[in-house]
Design a protein around this motif. Sequence first.
Motif, mmCIF file in Angstrom:
data_model
loop_
_atom_site.group_PDB
_atom_site.id
_atom_site.type_symbol
_atom_site.label_atom_id
_atom_site.label_comp_id
_atom_site.label_asym_id
_atom_site.label_seq_id
_atom_site.Cartn_x
_atom_site.Cartn_y
_atom_site.Cartn_z
ATOM 1 N N LEU A 9 -7.502 21.556 40.186
ATOM 2 C CA LEU A 9 -6.144 20.558 40.120
ATOM 3 C C LEU A 9 -6.502 19.231 39.462
ATOM 4 O O LEU A 9 -5.635 18.622 38.764
ATOM 5 N N LEU A 10 -7.487 18.553 39.982
ATOM 6 C CA LEU A 10 -7.584 17.136 39.425
ATOM 7 C C LEU A 10 -7.873 17.236 38.056
ATOM 8 O O LEU A 10 -7.324 16.170 37.408
ATOM 9 N N VAL A 14 -5.492 15.336 35.325
ATOM 10 C CA VAL A 14 -5.801 14.113 34.703
ATOM 11 C C VAL A 14 -5.582 14.363 33.190
ATOM 12 O O VAL A 14 -5.296 13.608 32.424
ATOM 13 N N GLY A 15 -6.164 15.709 32.690
ATOM 14 C CA GLY A 15 -5.856 16.213 31.545
ATOM 15 C C GLY A 15 -4.514 16.081 30.835
ATOM 16 O O GLY A 15 -4.311 15.759 29.807
ATOM 17 N N ALA A 20 -0.033 13.728 28.095
ATOM 18 C CA ALA A 20 1.161 12.915 27.993
ATOM 19 C C ALA A 20 1.319 11.452 27.611
ATOM 20 O O ALA A 20 2.008 11.038 26.863
ATOM 21 N N GLY A 21 0.188 10.731 27.870
ATOM 22 C CA GLY A 21 -0.084 9.383 27.620
ATOM 23 C C GLY A 21 -0.259 9.163 26.071
ATOM 24 O O GLY A 21 0.591 8.365 25.660
ATOM 25 N N ASP A 68 -1.772 4.306 32.185
ATOM 26 C CA ASP A 68 -1.913 5.328 33.167
ATOM 27 C C ASP A 68 -2.612 4.875 34.592
ATOM 28 O O ASP A 68 -3.296 3.840 34.308
ATOM 29 N N GLN A 69 -2.349 5.592 35.685
ATOM 30 C CA GLN A 69 -3.069 5.271 36.854
ATOM 31 C C GLN A 69 -4.522 5.575 36.406
ATOM 32 O O GLN A 69 -4.982 6.403 36.005
ATOM 33 N N PHE A 70 -5.460 5.003 37.517
ATOM 34 C CA PHE A 70 -7.074 5.400 37.418
ATOM 35 C C PHE A 70 -7.033 6.177 38.613
ATOM 36 O O PHE A 70 -6.576 6.005 39.698
ATOM 37 N N ILE A 71 -7.715 7.308 38.296
ATOM 38 C CA ILE A 71 -8.020 8.285 39.592
ATOM 39 C C ILE A 71 -9.693 8.189 39.795
ATOM 40 O O ILE A 71 -10.170 8.698 39.057
#
Length: 167
Positions: A9-10, A14-15, A20-21, A68-71
Amino acid sequence: MKKLLPIILLLVGVGGGVGAGLALRPEPTPPPAEEHMAETDEKAAAKTEKPPKEEGPPSGREYVDLNDQFIIPVVDDDAVSSLILVTLTLEVDSGERESIYQAEPRIRGALLQTMFDHANAGGFHGAFTNSSKLEPLRRTFLEVAQNVYGDEISDVLIIQITRQDVP
């Protein structure tokens, strides 16, 4: 299978976020006309001769939100125990916005590696929002960003930081 589901799921999330970005990234602006080139050269010359900084709010600065956020996964005993979500903004010299966006992949890569190193050193365990843990991370962010881009970056602001525990 239950242990692989959060990781899958992660990766899908992320993909999807990266896709989208890239799809929603604004079109680059055209280069300035020749009549503005003289003004730009004068501003560049004036920029090299900066007066000493005064105390108070910074002037001639702008803030650039990283897209984007960093994960960052936090790994314990060879399993992801939690995910850290971080949103950053760069404080830069006025007029640097477009060049920051052009250099964003390099800046993001360096900052992400810094966050991985921080996570591997245990920086996101326990009270990770304590100033004694976040202050060294902020200083490292600034050093890394300036090494990648230059002294035009005067600060790296942590806008949001969240930890999501993975069951």
